[in-house]
Design an enzyme around this catalytic site. Structure first.
Site, PDB file in Angstrom:
ATOM      1  N   LEU A 154      -2.188  -9.196  -3.403  1.00 43.60           N
ATOM      2  CA  LEU A 154      -2.286  -8.846  -4.826  1.00 43.60           C
ATOM      3  C   LEU A 154      -1.326  -7.715  -5.162  1.00 43.60           C
ATOM      4  O   LEU A 154      -0.939  -6.925  -4.294  1.00 43.60           O
ATOM      5  CB  LEU A 154      -3.723  -8.452  -5.198  1.00 43.60           C
ATOM      6  N   GLU A 156      -0.760  -4.400  -7.677  1.00 45.00           N
ATOM      7  CA  GLU A 156      -1.406  -3.518  -8.649  1.00 45.00           C
ATOM      8  C   GLU A 156      -0.772  -3.774 -10.013  1.00 45.00           C
ATOM      9  O   GLU A 156       0.425  -4.020 -10.113  1.00 45.00           O
ATOM     10  CB  GLU A 156      -1.222  -2.051  -8.248  1.00 45.00           C
ATOM     11  N   LYS A 225       2.537 -10.273   6.523  1.00 42.81           N
ATOM     12  CA  LYS A 225       2.299  -9.353   5.402  1.00 42.81           C
ATOM     13  C   LYS A 225       3.333  -8.228   5.358  1.00 42.81           C
ATOM     14  O   LYS A 225       3.949  -7.963   4.321  1.00 42.81           O
ATOM     15  CB  LYS A 225       0.876  -8.764   5.529  1.00 42.81           C
ATOM     16  N   LEU A 271      15.476  -8.560  -7.933  1.00 48.62           N
ATOM     17  CA  LEU A 271      16.888  -8.193  -7.943  1.00 48.62           C
ATOM     18  C   LEU A 271      17.177  -7.292  -9.146  1.00 48.62           C
ATOM     19  O   LEU A 271      18.210  -7.406  -9.781  1.00 48.62           O
ATOM     20  CB  LEU A 271      17.783  -9.438  -7.977  1.00 48.62           C
ATOM     21  N   GLY A 274      17.272  -0.044 -10.410  1.00 51.24           N
ATOM     22  CA  GLY A 274      16.477   0.981 -11.065  1.00 51.24           C
ATOM     23  C   GLY A 274      16.301   2.189 -10.178  1.00 51.24           C
ATOM     24  O   GLY A 274      17.083   2.409  -9.254  1.00 51.24           O
ATOM     25  N   CYS A 281       2.213   0.934  -0.955  1.00 47.40           N
ATOM     26  CA  CYS A 281       2.459  -0.116   0.041  1.00 47.40           C
ATOM     27  C   CYS A 281       3.884  -0.145   0.585  1.00 47.40           C
ATOM     28  O   CYS A 281       4.087   0.028   1.790  1.00 47.40           O
ATOM     29  CB  CYS A 281       2.106  -1.486  -0.544  1.00 47.40           C
TER      30      CYS A 281
HETATM   31  P1  NAI Z   1      -7.198   2.693  -0.882  1.00 42.55           P
HETATM   32  O1  NAI Z   1      -6.823   3.854  -0.048  1.00 42.55           O
HETATM   33  O2  NAI Z   1      -7.116   2.772  -2.366  1.00 42.55           O
HETATM   34  O3  NAI Z   1      -8.714   2.268  -0.541  1.00 42.55           O
HETATM   35  C1  NAI Z   1      -9.296   2.291   0.715  1.00 42.55           C
HETATM   36  C2  NAI Z   1     -10.726   2.759   0.541  1.00 42.55           C
HETATM   37  O4  NAI Z   1     -11.440   2.617   1.776  1.00 42.55           O
HETATM   38  C3  NAI Z   1     -10.842   4.233   0.156  1.00 42.55           C
HETATM   39  O5  NAI Z   1     -11.518   4.331  -1.083  1.00 42.55           O
HETATM   40  C4  NAI Z   1     -11.644   4.863   1.302  1.00 42.55           C
HETATM   41  O6  NAI Z   1     -12.500   5.892   0.863  1.00 42.55           O
HETATM   42  C5  NAI Z   1     -12.402   3.671   1.830  1.00 42.55           C
HETATM   43  N1  NAI Z   1     -12.856   3.768   3.219  1.00 42.55           N
HETATM   44  C6  NAI Z   1     -12.182   4.189   4.300  1.00 42.55           C
HETATM   45  N2  NAI Z   1     -12.949   4.101   5.409  1.00 42.55           N
HETATM   46  C7  NAI Z   1     -14.141   3.606   5.008  1.00 42.55           C
HETATM   47  C8  NAI Z   1     -15.349   3.271   5.688  1.00 42.55           C
HETATM   48  N3  NAI Z   1     -15.484   3.436   7.016  1.00 42.55           N
HETATM   49  N4  NAI Z   1     -16.379   2.781   4.965  1.00 42.55           N
HETATM   50  C9  NAI Z   1     -16.267   2.606   3.624  1.00 42.55           C
HETATM   51  N5  NAI Z   1     -15.141   2.909   2.938  1.00 42.55           N
HETATM   52  C10 NAI Z   1     -14.095   3.391   3.621  1.00 42.55           C
HETATM   53  O7  NAI Z   1      -6.363   1.481  -0.321  1.00 42.55           O
HETATM   54  P2  NAI Z   1      -5.871   0.122  -1.044  1.00 42.55           P
HETATM   55  O8  NAI Z   1      -4.700   0.395  -1.898  1.00 42.55           O
HETATM   56  O9  NAI Z   1      -7.030  -0.607  -1.601  1.00 42.55           O
HETATM   57  O10 NAI Z   1      -5.318  -0.649   0.230  1.00 42.55           O
HETATM   58  C11 NAI Z   1      -6.183  -1.087   1.264  1.00 42.55           C
HETATM   59  C12 NAI Z   1      -5.351  -1.869   2.253  1.00 42.55           C
HETATM   60  O11 NAI Z   1      -4.814  -3.033   1.614  1.00 42.55           O
HETATM   61  C13 NAI Z   1      -4.146  -1.107   2.814  1.00 42.55           C
HETATM   62  O12 NAI Z   1      -3.934  -1.506   4.129  1.00 42.55           O
HETATM   63  C14 NAI Z   1      -3.007  -1.579   1.932  1.00 42.55           C
HETATM   64  O13 NAI Z   1      -1.777  -1.496   2.596  1.00 42.55           O
HETATM   65  C15 NAI Z   1      -3.396  -3.022   1.693  1.00 42.55           C
HETATM   66  N6  NAI Z   1      -2.890  -3.591   0.449  1.00 42.55           N
HETATM   67  C16 NAI Z   1      -2.885  -2.857  -0.695  1.00 42.55           C
HETATM   68  C17 NAI Z   1      -2.410  -3.402  -1.866  1.00 42.55           C
HETATM   69  C18 NAI Z   1      -2.348  -2.592  -3.117  1.00 42.55           C
HETATM   70  O14 NAI Z   1      -1.698  -3.052  -4.064  1.00 42.55           O
HETATM   71  N7  NAI Z   1      -2.980  -1.424  -3.202  1.00 42.55           N
HETATM   72  C19 NAI Z   1      -1.911  -4.784  -1.931  1.00 42.55           C
HETATM   73  C20 NAI Z   1      -2.023  -5.490  -0.685  1.00 42.55           C
HETATM   74  C21 NAI Z   1      -2.475  -4.893   0.465  1.00 42.55           C
END
Ligand code: NAI
Length: 448
Positions: A154, A156, A225, A271, A274, A281
């Site tokens: 996904l 953001e 990924k 492409l 900017g 990510c």
């Molecule tokens: P984020 O940092 O916003 O959310 C992660 C959440 O997990 C935090 O709120 C944290 O408090 C919680 N957390 C950590 N350990 C925990 C535990 N033991 N129990 C319960 N909650 C816990 O991260 P985000 O952006 O959602 O990304 C998550 C993963 O998905 C990352 O690996 C990221 O690279 C990947 N990803 C993110 C995308 C994005 O657009 N943000 C898109 C695709 C993949």
């Protein structure tokens, strides 16, 4: 009919909360766990702690129907779950490698409570080989827990829409049945998406992508990924490199890439020249890939170069602005429009717009900054000398130069011919240069 599996989500960030909101609206019982008390308090009110179109309505509906419940810790509440999605953060370490403490921590804690036969799904972006280590730790507990790598794609800004109308689902597992159970969840999203979209108040895209289900090994899924994100970052840095040449050679990068991208072997997406890529990510996934390669005694100079180009963009734009003004920046009052790392999100993690704003201040300019939703989140990262504005009009008042740092629709739709600033610097190349054809305001972009 088989009863629906019960779902648990560990980590309610951008990915976990979106997944919880949608699955609970597809009729699944979803337990969403989040350790951050501030985030949890907002979620409990049926709201998201970040701005994302459609998500609040789904969270509220999930809570109202009782399909969605929330909790603050991994404990015996998770035992009822048949499928667990781990969506915790994977930030980078100071050396650029992936910090996997939350990933291993969540898997270890969950293993204490999961029942026999639970499917543990990794949605977080992890380096290739991580799943093997987690699976080995499950085996050591003597519990039969299946492990599936199901990376998230996904974006953001369009997170809910991307989760409803996805183009591909990658499922990596050595356990066919577990992989199939995960695929069934996505088929359920496909079956329910019209109703879920109506609740979210979202329109279906004009062209609904045909969903492809790609089954592969765990390692391949993990590498897919990171490679996808690295390739997108590479496209941006490649375009910015050519944009610099276009600036010097009096060519127009938009015209060039329109034509280059018309070749269907290449494609037009990503492409755009900017101020470079940012967010939670791309930067960490690129450095994580370089670290993964290093662990295998390989180097990835192509990705090191992508980082170098990306890091050069704020200073490049400052210099280009200075040349266009033809005098010192100390005399300039610059309005910076946009602070989030991209449009339609409040996320400011590693936002190049913020890096650019700070670079302008370092070069001596006075700055007023505005973002439709990200001003509060950006505040801590901004040079304290930057004055925050709460509307576009307030930001540009008295400005000699207006700089677009993020391509919010509000900025694209603005009545540009009416501005009185001497210079508009379009760092996203999102405006039509013709708007300034009969104006005294000079317009420059990146690569044109
Ligand atoms: P984020 O940092 O916003 O959310 C992660 C959440 O997990 C935090 O709120 C944290 O408090 C919680 N957390 C950590 N350990 C925990 C535990 N033991 N129990 C319960 N909650 C816990 O991260 P985000 O952006 O959602 O990304 C998550 C993963 O998905 C990352 O690996 C990221 O690279 C990947 N990803 C993110 C995308 C994005 O657009 N943000 C898109 C695709 C993949």
């Amino acid at each position: 009919m088989e009863p629906k599996p019960t779902i648990a989500i560990i980590g309610c960030g951008y990915v976990g909360l979106t997944t919880a909101a949608i699955l609970s609206n597809c009729g699944y019982q979803v337990l969403a766990l989040e350790v951050n008390p501030e985030r949890l308090a907002v979620i409990k009110q049926g709201k998201s702690f970040f701005y994302e179109a459609g998500i609040d309505a789904l969270l509220k509906q999930g809570l109202d129907t009782g399909n969605l419940t929330v909790g603050n810790a991994i404990n015996d509440s998770i035992t009822a779950a048949d499928i667990v999605f781990s969506c915790v953060g994977t930030p980078d370490n100071p050396d650029g490698s992936s910090n996997l403490q939350y990933v291993f921590g969540a898997a270890e804690q969950a293993a204490n409570f999961l029942h026999e036969g639970t499917i543990f799904v990794q949605k977080s972006t992890v380096p290739v080989g991580t799943g093997e280590r987690i699976k080995a730790s499950f085996v050591a507990t003597n519990k039969n827990i299946a492990y599936v790598s199901n990376p998230e794609f996904l974006r953001e800004g369009t997170a809910v829409a991307d989760t409803l109308w996805f183009d591909r689902i990658v499922v990596g597992s050595q356990d066919k049945a577990a992989g199939q159970a995960v695929i069934e969840l996505y088929k359920a999203i496909e079956a329910n998406r019209a109703a879920v979209a109506a609740t979210a108040g979202l329109q279906a895209p004009l062209q609904i992508p045909e969903a492809r289900y790609l089954e592969m090994s765990r390692n391949s899924a993990e590498l897919t990924k990171v490679t996808a994100n690295a390739f997108l970052a590479l496209k941006i840095s490649f375009t910015n490199s050519i944009a610099k040449l276009a600036d010097n050679a009096n060519a127009d990068i938009t015209e060039v890439m329109e034509a280059v991208g018309a070749d269907n072997r290449i494609g037009r997406a990503f492409l755009n020249a900017g101020r470079g890529y940012g967010g939670g990510c791309f930067p960490k996934d690129v450095s994580g890939l370089i670290s993964s390669a290093a662990e295998h005694n390989l180097s990835l100079p192509i990705m090191t170069a992508a980082i170098e180009v990306n890091n050069s963009m704020p200073d490049y734009i400052v210099q280009k602005t200075q040349s266009a003004i033809g005098g010192p920046l100390a005399d300039q009052k610059i309005a910076m429009l946009g602070l989030s790392f991209k449009a339609n999100t409040s996320d400011t993690r590693r936002s190049p717009a913020i890096a650019l704003a700070n670079a302008f201040v370092k070069a001596g300019a006075r700055l007023q900054a505005y973002d439709p939703v990200a001003t509060t989140e950006a505040k801590e990262q901004l040079d304290p000398a930057i004055v925050l504005a709460y509307s576009l009009e307030q930001a540009i008042e008295g400005a000699t130069c207006i700089c677009i740092g993020t391509d919010w629709q509000e900025f694209i739709d603005f009545k540009w011919p009416a501005v009185t600033a001497t210079l508009v610097v379009d760092c996203m190349n999102c405006l039509d240069p013709q708007l300034f054809k009969n104006s005294t305001t000079k317009y420059i972009g990146v690569g044109h």
